[in-house]
Design an enzyme around this catalytic site. Sequence first.
Site, PDB file in Angstrom:
ATOM      1  N   ASP A 106     -98.589  34.294 -63.376  1.00 15.31           N
ATOM      2  CA  ASP A 106     -99.787  33.552 -62.971  1.00 15.31           C
ATOM      3  C   ASP A 106    -100.865  33.864 -63.996  1.00 15.31           C
ATOM      4  O   ASP A 106    -100.862  34.926 -64.623  1.00 15.31           O
ATOM      5  CB  ASP A 106    -100.243  33.966 -61.567  1.00 15.31           C
ATOM      6  CG  ASP A 106    -101.098  32.901 -60.909  1.00 15.31           C
ATOM      7  OD1 ASP A 106    -100.594  32.172 -60.047  1.00 15.31           O
ATOM      8  OD2 ASP A 106    -102.296  32.793 -61.274  1.00 15.31           O
ATOM      9  N   CYS A 110     -98.232  19.057 -55.583  1.00 18.48           N
ATOM     10  CA  CYS A 110     -99.094  18.840 -54.408  1.00 18.48           C
ATOM     11  C   CYS A 110    -100.185  17.838 -54.757  1.00 18.48           C
ATOM     12  O   CYS A 110    -101.187  17.731 -54.070  1.00 18.48           O
ATOM     13  CB  CYS A 110     -99.678  20.152 -53.919  1.00 18.48           C
ATOM     14  SG  CYS A 110    -100.589  21.041 -55.179  1.00 18.48           S
TER      15      CYS A 110
HETATM   16  N1  SAH Z   1     -96.627  29.411 -55.154  1.00 13.68           N
HETATM   17  C1  SAH Z   1     -97.847  29.968 -54.640  1.00 13.68           C
HETATM   18  C2  SAH Z   1     -99.047  29.035 -54.754  1.00 13.68           C
HETATM   19  C3  SAH Z   1     -99.355  28.563 -56.158  1.00 13.68           C
HETATM   20  S1  SAH Z   1    -100.989  28.045 -56.376  1.00 13.68           S
HETATM   21  C4  SAH Z   1     -97.620  30.448 -53.207  1.00 13.68           C
HETATM   22  O1  SAH Z   1     -96.557  30.173 -52.621  1.00 13.68           O
HETATM   23  O2  SAH Z   1     -98.493  31.092 -52.638  1.00 13.68           O
HETATM   24  C5  SAH Z   1    -101.100  27.755 -58.072  1.00 13.68           C
HETATM   25  C6  SAH Z   1    -101.306  29.007 -58.923  1.00 13.68           C
HETATM   26  O3  SAH Z   1    -101.215  28.596 -60.284  1.00 13.68           O
HETATM   27  C7  SAH Z   1    -102.640  29.717 -58.804  1.00 13.68           C
HETATM   28  O4  SAH Z   1    -102.411  31.054 -58.447  1.00 13.68           O
HETATM   29  C8  SAH Z   1    -103.272  29.649 -60.203  1.00 13.68           C
HETATM   30  O5  SAH Z   1    -103.922  30.854 -60.564  1.00 13.68           O
HETATM   31  C9  SAH Z   1    -102.079  29.431 -61.072  1.00 13.68           C
HETATM   32  N2  SAH Z   1    -102.270  28.732 -62.353  1.00 13.68           N
HETATM   33  C10 SAH Z   1    -102.971  27.602 -62.595  1.00 13.68           C
HETATM   34  N3  SAH Z   1    -102.789  27.190 -63.871  1.00 13.68           N
HETATM   35  C11 SAH Z   1    -101.941  28.086 -64.458  1.00 13.68           C
HETATM   36  C12 SAH Z   1    -101.355  28.210 -65.743  1.00 13.68           C
HETATM   37  N4  SAH Z   1    -101.601  27.302 -66.697  1.00 13.68           N
HETATM   38  N5  SAH Z   1    -100.523  29.240 -65.966  1.00 13.68           N
HETATM   39  C13 SAH Z   1    -100.265  30.145 -65.011  1.00 13.68           C
HETATM   40  N6  SAH Z   1    -100.778  30.069 -63.770  1.00 13.68           N
HETATM   41  C14 SAH Z   1    -101.616  29.065 -63.494  1.00 13.68           C
END
Ligand code: SAH
Length: 396
Positions: free
Chosen positions: A249, A340
């Site tokens: 992340d 989503c």
């Molecule tokens: N799968 C998770 C929810 C994901 S939410 C669950 O089940 O709880 C999306 C996440 O993507 C967020 O934590 C955000 O910090 C991260 N994110 C957004 N853009 C990103 C990128 N380019 N690289 C890595 N992480 C990213």
Amino acid sequence: MAELILKPGKERSLFRRHPWIFESSVARLDGRARPGDTVLIQSADGRRLARGAYSPSSQIRCRVWSFDEAETIDDAFFKRRVALAVARRQALPELAGQEGLRLIHAESDGLPGVIADQYGDTLVVQLNSAGAEKWRKALVAALVQATGCARIYERSDSEVRGLEGLEKVTGWIYGEAPGGEISILENGVRLGVDYASGHKTGFYLDQRENRQLLGSLAAGKSVLNCFCYTGGFSLQALRGGAATVLSIDSSGPALERARANLALNPDLPAERAEWREADVFQALREFKKEGRSFDVIVLDPPKFAPSAAHADRAARAYKDINLLGFRLLNPGGLLMTYSCSGGIGLELFQKIVAGAALDAGRCARIVRRLAGTPDHPVALEFPEGEYLKGLLCQVD
Ligand code: SAH
């Protein structure tokens, strides 16, 4: 009660029970209405159609509370609607015993702008429309009555509040702050919920079943969890017996929470987990260069397309990560891939993923279509509702 008169023909969406009236559909307002006030919606030829909440600063000028033009919108109305939403979840056996649950899913539960999530005996609510704001007291009272919760935290800090002409509001609105942390047990895994500063109301409840699914197919596998947030998928993979779980992340605080979540579960083999703060797009390219590969890859990115207007750029981003994901899979490997984005429908998403597999030079098939949890229902009349869609793909 003021009357909102529609332009000719603009009543049609109401007959399809779509709850939004756009500014461009409104001929005039007869009488005076402040933000959130209830107005009687009428067709150009004077038919009374529905009652809704007036929102003068929003392009969505009115959101329907009731398609019964005679139904009074008062405290009792919200008591009924909230009780109905809670009862709907109680009627679904698969939701029984879940500590983390969405109780109210806005338009899909007949309560436009209202989100309420339950984490044990704490509720976290978001009031995202002028109408919801106006009825906050009634909503809180109805929630307390329907659930018997100990406390309610308000997380009304989303950007949509601005479009409705509302300030951001956060804080305890019922009961007192809990003594310690708030956590939930989700299918055998304990997870802390950062209700005050986490995403949304603190957690992504709509992925509950998909996290469980990953656990069920992770035994002995090398798992790569992209966009791991606070580690929900990762912990279920560990619980399911994964050989290794690498989670990525870009958010330091999310990863900190993920590590803390792992520590809440002393039974899980922490030595099999690796957390990496990185941009997924870059990290996947580096893995390819390094010749790394995985048995199972999860791609659960943030929404790239908040509306249809962003669909093109979003489609490229989805294509890119899915292509990279397919390239990194071992033979027989599984890709769990999600969107989503409200602006990307299931069919389009499937096309993007198919194109990605083709460009990655992989033969793949969909072994399961994946959806959000039933506590996030999708109203058939309301296609704008953001809903989770996903595909479980297997490569040769
Ligand atoms: N799968 C998770 C929810 C994901 S939410 C669950 O089940 O709880 C999306 C996440 O993507 C967020 O934590 C955000 O910090 C991260 N994110 C957004 N853009 C990103 C990128 N380019 N690289 C890595 N992480 C990213």
